[in-house]
Structures are given as structure tokens and as C-alpha cells.
Design an enzyme around this catalytic site. Structure first.
Site, mmCIF file in Angstrom:
data_model
loop_
_atom_site.group_PDB
_atom_site.id
_atom_site.type_symbol
_atom_site.label_atom_id
_atom_site.label_comp_id
_atom_site.label_asym_id
_atom_site.label_seq_id
_atom_site.Cartn_x
_atom_site.Cartn_y
_atom_site.Cartn_z
ATOM 1 N N GLN A 50 -1.217 18.040 -43.111
ATOM 2 C CA GLN A 50 -1.790 19.197 -42.416
ATOM 3 C C GLN A 50 -0.892 19.633 -41.254
ATOM 4 O O GLN A 50 -1.359 20.025 -40.196
ATOM 5 C CB GLN A 50 -3.201 18.862 -41.911
ATOM 6 N N SER A 51 0.407 19.627 -41.485
ATOM 7 C CA SER A 51 1.390 19.904 -40.451
ATOM 8 C C SER A 51 1.302 21.322 -39.886
ATOM 9 O O SER A 51 1.390 22.309 -40.621
ATOM 10 C CB SER A 51 2.790 19.690 -41.034
ATOM 11 N N ASN A 52 1.153 21.408 -38.559
ATOM 12 C CA ASN A 52 1.216 22.708 -37.883
ATOM 13 C C ASN A 52 2.629 23.281 -37.956
ATOM 14 O O ASN A 52 2.811 24.489 -38.070
ATOM 15 C CB ASN A 52 0.789 22.578 -36.426
ATOM 16 N N CYS A 104 4.811 22.881 -40.403
ATOM 17 C CA CYS A 104 5.020 23.458 -41.734
ATOM 18 C C CYS A 104 4.288 24.785 -41.876
ATOM 19 O O CYS A 104 4.818 25.738 -42.440
ATOM 20 C CB CYS A 104 4.577 22.478 -42.822
#
Length: 132
Positions: free
Chosen positions: A48-50, A52
């Protein structure tokens, strides 16, 4: 005290799709990619990378194709086509902006390393472009 105090609000620098302070770094990195004539960008991050999400959004704004390697314990769900993967949070947003999503497990990430994973994907993308 006779001072002027200026405050830069990162939460006001680009909207929810760009993620505040992440846009500062992306400004330079994506300008460099465009300057080199790139048509795709590859990055890696957690499920759930911000980072990315912000990269994918900024890439689409600049007509670049985002390729995201997401580190997740659920990599098997993606490979099996499980539709429940990516229907919430940042992965949903990544899908909405038509990111190409690849996954690796935490174990693969630890054994192979992020640089090698990114280089492998870049090689794959390059081969795919050359076949067209």
C-alpha cells in the site's frame, strides 16, 4: 523577536494523488526521465505504498507508463488472478491509473534486493518494447 516565519505545507503541494512531500522528489526524478526520453518509470514499494501511488499518478500526468513492483505477502493472490487483491487503498488507485503492477514476496525482496528487482523489470520492459 523580529523574525519572519515561513511554513511550507506539504499537504497542500499536490492533492491526495501526489502525496505531499513525495512530489518534491518526483519533480526531479520524472524531469530526468523525460529529459532522457523515457516512456516508462519503474519503482518499488510496499503493498500500500504512498510513494508508488504518487509515482503512478505523476507518471500518468506526464504521459509516462508507471510500472510498480509491490512487496506483499499476498503475491500468490496476484499471480492467481484473485480479484480481491487491489480493490482497496493505494492498490486500487494504482489500478485506476492503469499502472502495470508486479509483485514480489518479502522473502524475494530480501534475497534479491530492490535494485536487482528493478533492473530485472527494466530489462523485461526493454525486451517487450523491442519486440513490438
Amino acid at each position: 523577536l523580529n523574525i519572519n516565519l515561513f511554513v511550507k505545507r506539504d499537504d497542500m503541494t499536490g492533492g491526495v494523488e501526489l502525496g505531499g512531500n513525495k512530489i518534491r522528489k518526483l519533480e526531479f526524478l520524472l524531469a530526468d526521465a523525460l529529459g532522457q526520453g523515457c516512456d516508462s518509470v519503474v519503482t518499488i514499494g510496499g503493498e500500500q505504498s504512498n510513494h508508488c501511488r504518487a509515482t503512478a499518478s505523476a507518471c500518468r500526468m506526464l504521459h509516462l507508463e508507471p510500472h510498480l513492483i509491490l512487496r506483499t505477502k499476498r503475491a500468490d493472490k496476484v499471480k492467481s488472478g484473485d480479484e480481491n487483491f487491489g480493490n482497496t487503498g493505494n492498490i486500487l488507485f494504482d489500478r485506476i491509473v492503469w499502472s502495470k503492477i508486479y509483485t514480489c514476496t518479502p522473502g524475494e525482496y530480501g534475497r534479491i534486493g530492490s535494485d536487482a528487482l528493478v533492473h530485472r523489470l527494466c530489462d523485461y520492459i526493454s525486451r517487450e518494447h523491442n519486440q513490438k
